[in-house]
Write a protein that holds these residues in place. Structure first.
Motif, PDB file in Angstrom:
ATOM      1  N   SER A 116       0.813  -1.217   0.000  1.00  0.00           N
ATOM      2  CA  SER A 116       0.000   0.000   0.000  1.00  0.00           C
ATOM      3  C   SER A 116       0.851   1.273   0.000  1.00  0.00           C
ATOM      4  CB  SER A 116      -0.922   0.016   1.225  1.00  0.00           C
ATOM      5  OG  SER A 116      -0.167   0.048   2.422  1.00  0.00           O
ATOM      6  N   LYS A 117       2.140   1.149   0.284  1.00  0.00           N
ATOM      7  CA  LYS A 117       3.001   2.335   0.356  1.00  0.00           C
ATOM      8  C   LYS A 117       3.601   2.704  -0.996  1.00  0.00           C
ATOM      9  CE  LYS A 117       3.934   1.586   5.235  1.00  0.00           C
ATOM     10  NZ  LYS A 117       4.942   1.429   6.315  1.00  0.00           N
ATOM     11  N   TRP A 118       3.653   1.745  -1.923  1.00  0.00           N
ATOM     12  CA  TRP A 118       4.028   2.060  -3.296  1.00  0.00           C
ATOM     13  C   TRP A 118       2.769   2.504  -4.039  1.00  0.00           C
ATOM     14  CZ3 TRP A 118       8.912   1.953  -5.400  1.00  0.00           C
ATOM     15  CH2 TRP A 118       9.918   1.302  -4.684  1.00  0.00           C
ATOM     16  N   THR A 119       2.809   3.655  -4.637  1.00  0.00           N
ATOM     17  CA  THR A 119       1.650   4.158  -5.378  1.00  0.00           C
ATOM     18  C   THR A 119       2.054   4.429  -6.828  1.00  0.00           C
ATOM     19  OG1 THR A 119       2.126   6.449  -4.719  1.00  0.00           O
ATOM     20  CG2 THR A 119       0.611   5.182  -3.327  1.00  0.00           C
ATOM     21  N   LYS A 120       1.075   4.324  -7.711  1.00  0.00           N
ATOM     22  CA  LYS A 120       1.371   4.526  -9.127  1.00  0.00           C
ATOM     23  C   LYS A 120       1.519   6.014  -9.410  1.00  0.00           C
ATOM     24  CE  LYS A 120       0.077   1.662 -12.206  1.00  0.00           C
ATOM     25  NZ  LYS A 120      -0.610   0.815 -13.242  1.00  0.00           N
ATOM     26  N   HIS A 121       2.658   6.367 -10.016  1.00  0.00           N
ATOM     27  CA  HIS A 121       2.907   7.751 -10.411  1.00  0.00           C
ATOM     28  C   HIS A 121       2.286   8.016 -11.771  1.00  0.00           C
ATOM     29  CE1 HIS A 121       4.948  11.567 -10.965  1.00  0.00           C
ATOM     30  NE2 HIS A 121       5.451  11.130 -12.100  1.00  0.00           N
ATOM     31  N   SER A 122       2.641   7.182 -12.741  1.00  0.00           N
ATOM     32  CA  SER A 122       2.040   7.250 -14.074  1.00  0.00           C
ATOM     33  C   SER A 122       2.506   6.026 -14.850  1.00  0.00           C
ATOM     34  CB  SER A 122       2.460   8.523 -14.830  1.00  0.00           C
ATOM     35  OG  SER A 122       3.846   8.528 -15.068  1.00  0.00           O
ATOM     36  N   GLY A 123       1.634   5.486 -15.679  1.00  0.00           N
ATOM     37  CA  GLY A 123       1.998   4.326 -16.478  1.00  0.00           C
ATOM     38  C   GLY A 123       2.549   3.201 -15.620  1.00  0.00           C
ATOM     39  N   ASN A 124       3.759   2.741 -15.942  1.00  0.00           N
ATOM     40  CA  ASN A 124       4.418   1.695 -15.166  1.00  0.00           C
ATOM     41  C   ASN A 124       5.406   2.242 -14.143  1.00  0.00           C
ATOM     42  OD1 ASN A 124       3.174  -0.581 -16.333  1.00  0.00           O
ATOM     43  ND2 ASN A 124       4.559  -0.512 -18.089  1.00  0.00           N
ATOM     44  N   ILE A 125       5.293   3.502 -13.821  1.00  0.00           N
ATOM     45  CA  ILE A 125       6.203   4.111 -12.850  1.00  0.00           C
ATOM     46  C   ILE A 125       5.518   4.186 -11.491  1.00  0.00           C
ATOM     47  CG2 ILE A 125       7.525   6.169 -12.246  1.00  0.00           C
ATOM     48  CD1 ILE A 125       7.793   6.731 -15.233  1.00  0.00           C
ATOM     49  N   TRP A 126       6.177   3.590 -10.485  1.00  0.00           N
ATOM     50  CA  TRP A 126       5.685   3.556  -9.112  1.00  0.00           C
ATOM     51  C   TRP A 126       6.580   4.407  -8.228  1.00  0.00           C
ATOM     52  CZ3 TRP A 126       1.365   0.495  -7.899  1.00  0.00           C
ATOM     53  CH2 TRP A 126       0.910  -0.327  -8.942  1.00  0.00           C
ATOM     54  N   VAL A 127       5.997   4.994  -7.201  1.00  0.00           N
ATOM     55  CA  VAL A 127       6.765   5.853  -6.300  1.00  0.00           C
ATOM     56  C   VAL A 127       6.573   5.394  -4.857  1.00  0.00           C
ATOM     57  CG1 VAL A 127       4.883   7.573  -6.152  1.00  0.00           C
ATOM     58  CG2 VAL A 127       7.244   8.228  -5.590  1.00  0.00           C
ATOM     59  N   LEU A 128       7.670   5.422  -4.111  1.00  0.00           N
ATOM     60  CA  LEU A 128       7.652   5.153  -2.676  1.00  0.00           C
ATOM     61  C   LEU A 128       8.159   6.401  -1.977  1.00  0.00           C
ATOM     62  CD1 LEU A 128       7.432   3.241  -0.210  1.00  0.00           C
ATOM     63  CD2 LEU A 128       9.790   2.538  -0.677  1.00  0.00           C
ATOM     64  N   LYS A 129       7.316   6.987  -1.130  1.00  0.00           N
ATOM     65  CA  LYS A 129       7.717   8.175  -0.374  1.00  0.00           C
ATOM     66  C   LYS A 129       7.882   7.786   1.084  1.00  0.00           C
ATOM     67  CE  LYS A 129       5.468  11.408  -3.537  1.00  0.00           C
ATOM     68  NZ  LYS A 129       4.500  12.518  -3.696  1.00  0.00           N
ATOM     69  N   ASP A 130       9.088   8.026   1.619  1.00  0.00           N
ATOM     70  CA  ASP A 130       9.387   7.646   3.001  1.00  0.00           C
ATOM     71  C   ASP A 130      10.497   8.562   3.505  1.00  0.00           C
ATOM     72  OD1 ASP A 130      10.766   6.124   5.248  1.00  0.00           O
ATOM     73  OD2 ASP A 130       9.102   4.761   4.822  1.00  0.00           O
ATOM     74  N   SER A 131      10.329   9.118   4.695  1.00  0.00           N
ATOM     75  CA  SER A 131      11.299  10.073   5.242  1.00  0.00           C
ATOM     76  C   SER A 131      12.685   9.471   5.411  1.00  0.00           C
ATOM     77  CB  SER A 131      10.802  10.622   6.581  1.00  0.00           C
ATOM     78  OG  SER A 131      10.660   9.576   7.531  1.00  0.00           O
ATOM     79  N   ARG A 132      12.774   8.142   5.465  1.00  0.00           N
ATOM     80  CA  ARG A 132      14.074   7.486   5.635  1.00  0.00           C
ATOM     81  C   ARG A 132      14.867   7.410   4.335  1.00  0.00           C
ATOM     82  NH1 ARG A 132      11.609   2.223   8.420  1.00  0.00           N
ATOM     83  NH2 ARG A 132      10.001   2.752   6.866  1.00  0.00           N
ATOM     84  N   LEU A 133      14.250   7.760   3.228  1.00  0.00           N
ATOM     85  CA  LEU A 133      14.938   7.768   1.936  1.00  0.00           C
ATOM     86  C   LEU A 133      15.532   9.148   1.669  1.00  0.00           C
ATOM     87  CD1 LEU A 133      12.344   5.728  -0.151  1.00  0.00           C
ATOM     88  CD2 LEU A 133      14.559   4.924   0.705  1.00  0.00           C
ATOM     89  N   ASN A 134      16.272   9.655   2.638  1.00  0.00           N
ATOM     90  CA  ASN A 134      16.794  11.020   2.578  1.00  0.00           C
ATOM     91  C   ASN A 134      18.279  11.085   2.230  1.00  0.00           C
ATOM     92  OD1 ASN A 134      17.760   9.972   4.940  1.00  0.00           O
ATOM     93  ND2 ASN A 134      17.050  11.628   6.264  1.00  0.00           N
ATOM     94  N   SER A 135      18.885   9.953   1.846  1.00  0.00           N
ATOM     95  CA  SER A 135      20.267   9.906   1.378  1.00  0.00           C
ATOM     96  C   SER A 135      20.277   9.277  -0.011  1.00  0.00           C
ATOM     97  CB  SER A 135      21.132   9.064   2.328  1.00  0.00           C
ATOM     98  OG  SER A 135      21.164   9.626   3.621  1.00  0.00           O
TER      99      SER A 135
END
Length: 209
Positions: A41-60
């Protein structure tokens, strides 16, 4: 066999090693496992076959993304518009968003998704340190990184999936395709005496063992 996530800064006169029986203790720079049912549920579709994961720990800055322990890995691209093939990825670390081209939700597709985050897994800034019998993985910079030190021993360790981050992520480049990426399993970026690296298993390192 225990797993610790983050970065370790060594202290002088300390040996970091294993005890008991079983697998080597694991030290992962990857902040979390982004695969499996808990992350669907944390991966969401951005467009087409592109998925995005937004998480504060991905800051590096992420050097690569490793799927199912090495079954596959993602190819880093400098622009979101470059995501035109399966498992290409783009990381907007300033907004803690990671984009992956995937034919389906990445967390459904892979039970394990680890991130090579910028920075050393283990940093040694002091003399007289031994790193022994550890599993050191998923760092975007070096597995063991040290400036000028003496009496450093790295032995019996496993180094896998190290490197791939930009050396200077925040420095702008006229052509981002030419930005330097790096990462060694064991690196002394200075001078040393009595430096010994023996009996280690080294694989899937971006630059050099």
């Amino acid at each position: 066999g225990g797993l610790w996530r983050g970065q370790l800064t060594a202290s002088r006169y300390v040996t970091y090693s294993a005890y008991g029986v079983g697998d080597k203790p694991k030290i992962y720079r990857s902040p979390f496992n982004g695969g499996g049912s808990n992350f669907v549920s944390k991966w969401t579709k951005h467009s087409g076959n592109i998925w995005v994961l937004k998480d504060s720990r991905l800051n590096s800055d992420i050097g690569t993304v490793v799927f199912n322990g090495g079954e596959a890995n993602a190819i880093k691209k400098p622009f979101l518009s470059d995501l035109t093939s399966d498992l290409y990825f783009y990381h907007d670390y300033k907004n803690t968003a990671l984009y992956v081209y995937s034919t389906e939700n990445p967390a459904k597709r892979f039970y394990s998704i680890e991130f090579n985050a910028h920075g050393n897994v283990i940093t040694v800034r002091v003399n007289d340190v031994t790193i022994d019998n550890l599993c050191i993985k998923y760092g975007g910079s070096h597995g063991v990184g040290a400036p000028s030190v003496n009496n450093l021993v790295v032995q019996n360790c496993e180094f896998g999936w190290i490197g791939g981050s930009y050396q200077q992520p925040d420095v702008a480049a006229s052509d981002p395709y030419t930005k330097t990426r790096y990462g060694n399993a064991v690196e002394i970026y200075g001078t040393c005496t009595n430096f010994r690296v023996t009996d280690n298993y080294v694989y899937q390192v971006y630059d050099a063992g």
